[in-house]
Enzyme design. Structure first.
Site, PDB file in Angstrom:
ATOM      1  N   ALA A   1      10.089  -5.084   0.201  1.00 25.32           N
ATOM      2  CA  ALA A   1      10.751  -4.505  -0.971  1.00 25.32           C
ATOM      3  C   ALA A   1      10.577  -5.334  -2.232  1.00 25.32           C
ATOM      4  CB  ALA A   1      12.238  -4.322  -0.683  1.00 25.32           C
TER       5      ALA A   1
ATOM      6  N   SER B   1      -0.845   6.395   5.804  1.00 17.35           N
ATOM      7  CA  SER B   1      -1.837   6.343   4.731  1.00 17.35           C
ATOM      8  C   SER B   1      -2.836   7.472   4.931  1.00 17.35           C
ATOM      9  CB  SER B   1      -2.579   4.993   4.764  1.00 17.35           C
ATOM     10  OG  SER B   1      -3.740   5.014   3.948  1.00 17.35           O
TER      11      SER B   1
ATOM     12  N   TYR C   1      -7.549  -1.451   9.669  1.00 21.43           N
ATOM     13  CA  TYR C   1      -6.489  -0.884   8.836  1.00 21.43           C
ATOM     14  C   TYR C   1      -6.285   0.593   9.160  1.00 21.43           C
ATOM     15  CZ  TYR C   1      -3.903   0.702   4.736  1.00 21.43           C
ATOM     16  OH  TYR C   1      -2.958   1.274   3.910  1.00 21.43           O
TER      17      TYR C   1
END
Length: 320
Positions: free
Chosen positions: A20, A160, A185
């Site tokens: 965050a 993603s 990834y």
């Protein structure tokens, strides 16, 4: 068209957000705090986290702010000991948790790296770290379920658009035989999406009263793109690519819209996947359902992945 102006009051809600201190996670934290939520900023770097906490308190203030609060916890998702410690401390508070946003991530380090537990860094952080954290925080989320009368606690997991090119290589999940930065990834983001779907299936089967929702930010202009090698020809190429595609990238706030929608909107549905509706889901436009690769809907593979995550982390969430 959905916008942040449609976010209702978040007063009385406690929401933990990983990563965050920057990017999409920070933008989401500011908007939620502005509307009254108590934000737990779970950050790996204490110094950066403290700076982000101080900035958030300024950015979320103002005449229209509902006066939300924020606090900082040190969390290294690349260390299962750290994950367990944070979860245990949160549960020990006996405080309700009304939202968990699995936001932090590592993207395509050029050379294979490992977590403190020996897992490939991207799979270990993006997948296993969040799996173990979600497991550890279940008692706090269940308290949140009991406290909420009109809504259920929400677990929001960031995937993603890269998941579409991902493939789960069960013979080499840790990329020990062969390492591809983007391949690892893509695999981790496919796994994140499958985790979110499987988590919702188990919530429903067990009638838990918590919902799991997946989102993606499009291609947001975050630290994942700002930080590279920065050296020699590679650094020149990175800067040139960043400049050339800059007009296609979401701002950090725009990238946070799907997360905010999933975390707050009464129209967000468990087991769904949301993202930007602009050009090829890369940027802008409304928030809506995102395209899901067929591989992400394979329930048998998702169960296999779940079992592996349980074995590797020693964490157990819910039976099928």
């Amino acid at each position: 068209m959905w916008s942040i102006e449609q976010i209702g009051s978040q007063s009385g809600r406690r929401i933990l957000i990983t990563g965050a201190n920057s990017g999409v996670g920070y933008s989401a934290a500011v908007e939620l705090a502005r509307r009254g939520a108590v934000i737990v900023m779970a950050c790996r770097d204490k110094r950066r986290g403290e700076a982000a906490l101080a900035k958030l308190r300024v950015d979320s203030a103002g005449p229209e702010s509902a006066g939300g609060e924020a606090e900082l916890v040190e969390l290294d998702l690349a260390s299962l000991d750290s994950v367990r410690a944070v979860a245990q401390a949160e549960v020990a508070r006996q405080s309700s948790l009304h939202g968990l946003i699995n936001n932090a991530g590592v993207m395509a380090p050029p050379k294979r790296q490992v977590t403190k537990d020996g897992f490939e860094l991207q799979f270990g952080t993006n997948v296993l770290g969040h799996f173990a954290l979600t497991c550890g925080l279940m008692p706090a989320l269940l308290l949140g379920r009991a406290a909420l009368l009109e809504d259920a606690p929400r677990v929001v997991t960031l995937a993603s658009i890269a998941h579409k090119r991902g493939r789960l290589n069960f013979e080499d999940l840790q990329s020990e035989r062969s390492y591809s930065p983007m391949g690892a990834y893509q695999q981790s983001k496919l796994a994140d999406l499958m985790f979110a779907f499987e988590l919702e299936r188990r919530f429903v089967a067990q009638r838990i009263g918590i919902v799991s929702i997946a989102v993606h930010p499009g291609v947001a202009r975050t630290n994942l793109f700002k930080v590279g090698s920065g050296k020699g020809l590679a650094g020149v190429a990175e800067r040139a690519i960043a400049a050339s595609i800059g007009t296609l990238l979401n701002s950090e706030l725009d990238g946070a819209l799907p997360t905010l929608f999933a975390a707050t909107s009464p129209d967000a549905v468990g087991g769904r996947y949301y993202g930007p509706q602009g050009f090829q889901e890369m940027r802008g436009g409304d928030v809506g359902e995102a395209e899901v690769a067929p591989a992400a809907r394979d329930t048998a593979v998702a169960k296999r992945l779940w079992d592996i995550c349980e074995r590797l982390t020693g964490a157990c969430l819910l039976p099928a």
